[in-house]
Design a protein around this motif. Structure first.
Motif, PDB file in Angstrom:
ATOM      1  N   UNK A 107     -11.443  33.531  -3.678  1.00 12.78           N
ATOM      2  CA  UNK A 107     -10.376  33.683  -4.672  1.00 12.78           C
ATOM      3  C   UNK A 107     -10.961  33.445  -6.055  1.00 12.78           C
ATOM      4  N   UNK A 108     -10.602  34.314  -6.996  1.00 13.83           N
ATOM      5  CA  UNK A 108     -11.113  34.234  -8.365  1.00 13.83           C
ATOM      6  C   UNK A 108      -9.943  34.119  -9.336  1.00 13.83           C
ATOM      7  N   UNK A 109     -10.093  33.230 -10.312  1.00 13.83           N
ATOM      8  CA  UNK A 109      -9.083  33.058 -11.349  1.00 13.83           C
ATOM      9  C   UNK A 109      -9.726  32.375 -12.556  1.00 13.83           C
ATOM     10  N   UNK A 110      -8.943  32.174 -13.595  1.00 10.69           N
ATOM     11  CA  UNK A 110      -9.403  31.451 -14.789  1.00 10.69           C
ATOM     12  C   UNK A 110      -8.705  30.101 -14.813  1.00 10.69           C
ATOM     13  N   UNK A 111      -9.459  29.049 -15.105  1.00 10.69           N
ATOM     14  CA  UNK A 111      -8.881  27.714 -15.245  1.00 10.69           C
ATOM     15  C   UNK A 111      -9.246  27.163 -16.615  1.00 10.69           C
ATOM     16  N   UNK A 112      -8.545  26.122 -17.010  1.00  7.34           N
ATOM     17  CA  UNK A 112      -8.809  25.485 -18.303  1.00  7.34           C
ATOM     18  C   UNK A 112      -9.132  24.020 -18.087  1.00  7.34           C
ATOM     19  N   UNK A 113     -10.184  23.563 -18.770  1.00  9.05           N
ATOM     20  CA  UNK A 113     -10.585  22.157 -18.719  1.00  9.05           C
ATOM     21  C   UNK A 113     -10.914  21.750 -20.146  1.00  9.05           C
ATOM     22  N   UNK A 114     -10.257  20.717 -20.620  1.00 12.42           N
ATOM     23  CA  UNK A 114     -10.449  20.246 -22.005  1.00 12.42           C
ATOM     24  C   UNK A 114     -10.251  21.384 -23.003  1.00 12.42           C
ATOM     25  N   UNK A 115      -9.206  22.165 -22.796  1.00 14.28           N
ATOM     26  CA  UNK A 115      -8.845  23.298 -23.658  1.00 14.28           C
ATOM     27  C   UNK A 115      -9.911  24.387 -23.722  1.00 14.28           C
ATOM     28  N   UNK A 116     -10.800  24.451 -22.743  1.00 12.00           N
ATOM     29  CA  UNK A 116     -11.825  25.487 -22.671  1.00 12.00           C
ATOM     30  C   UNK A 116     -11.617  26.284 -21.383  1.00 12.00           C
ATOM     31  N   UNK A 117     -11.776  27.600 -21.484  1.00 16.84           N
ATOM     32  CA  UNK A 117     -11.580  28.479 -20.328  1.00 16.84           C
ATOM     33  C   UNK A 117     -12.851  28.554 -19.481  1.00 16.84           C
ATOM     34  N   UNK A 118     -12.667  28.583 -18.176  1.00 19.08           N
ATOM     35  CA  UNK A 118     -13.755  28.750 -17.215  1.00 19.08           C
ATOM     36  C   UNK A 118     -13.281  29.687 -16.114  1.00 19.08           C
ATOM     37  N   UNK A 119     -14.207  30.449 -15.543  1.00 18.50           N
ATOM     38  CA  UNK A 119     -13.909  31.210 -14.335  1.00 18.50           C
ATOM     39  C   UNK A 119     -14.011  30.260 -13.154  1.00 18.50           C
ATOM     40  N   UNK A 120     -13.142  30.440 -12.182  1.00 18.93           N
ATOM     41  CA  UNK A 120     -13.123  29.582 -10.999  1.00 18.93           C
ATOM     42  C   UNK A 120     -13.165  30.458  -9.756  1.00 18.93           C
ATOM     43  N   UNK A 121     -14.052  30.116  -8.821  1.00 20.15           N
ATOM     44  CA  UNK A 121     -14.057  30.785  -7.531  1.00 20.15           C
ATOM     45  C   UNK A 121     -13.845  29.739  -6.443  1.00 20.15           C
ATOM     46  N   UNK A 122     -13.049  30.104  -5.448  1.00 19.18           N
ATOM     47  CA  UNK A 122     -12.725  29.196  -4.348  1.00 19.18           C
ATOM     48  C   UNK A 122     -12.874  29.979  -3.047  1.00 19.18           C
ATOM     49  N   UNK A 123     -13.687  29.472  -2.136  1.00 14.31           N
ATOM     50  CA  UNK A 123     -13.832  30.081  -0.815  1.00 14.31           C
ATOM     51  C   UNK A 123     -12.932  29.311   0.148  1.00 14.31           C
ATOM     52  N   UNK A 124     -11.916  30.000   0.680  1.00 17.96           N
ATOM     53  CA  UNK A 124     -10.878  29.346   1.478  1.00 17.96           C
ATOM     54  C   UNK A 124     -10.633  30.113   2.769  1.00 17.96           C
TER      55      UNK A 124
END
Length: 96
Positions: free
Chosen positions: A54-71
């Motif tokens: 699964x691929x999405x965008x997440x935010x950490x400390x007001x900065x955007x990152x791409x996130x991948x999760x294998x589920x």
């Protein structure tokens, strides 16, 4: 039914906590991983397992990152997660 859902959630949380990237000390909250699985773009595992990536965008400390999760839904197990800024899967690069 509520107890069964709680047990499944607890199992998922335990599996996720085991996957923390210890060398980089990165942590992704369980709620963020659940959101990625629920709303992210689902693709086949690049390594060919029955799990889905699964691929999405997440935010950490007001900065955007791409996130991948294998589920793996059948086992309710997260095998891998990583956040990054480079292009991967359907996600484009995020500049700093």
């Amino acid at each position: 039914m509520a107890i069964e859902l709680l047990i499944l959630w607890m199992r998922m949380e335990i599996a996720i906590r085991c996957q923390i990237h210890s060398e980089e000390m990165r942590f992704v909250p369980v709620q963020t991983l659940q959101s990625a699985i629920k709303y992210g773009e689902k693709l086949a595992d690049p390594q060919g397992s029955a799990a889905k990536m699964y691929y999405t965008v997440m935010y950490k400390n007001d900065k955007a990152y791409n996130l991948e999760v294998l589920y793996d839904k059948a086992l309710n197990t997260v095998y891998h997660f990583e956040y990054f800024r480079d292009a991967r899967g359907p996600l484009s690069k995020i500049s700093k």
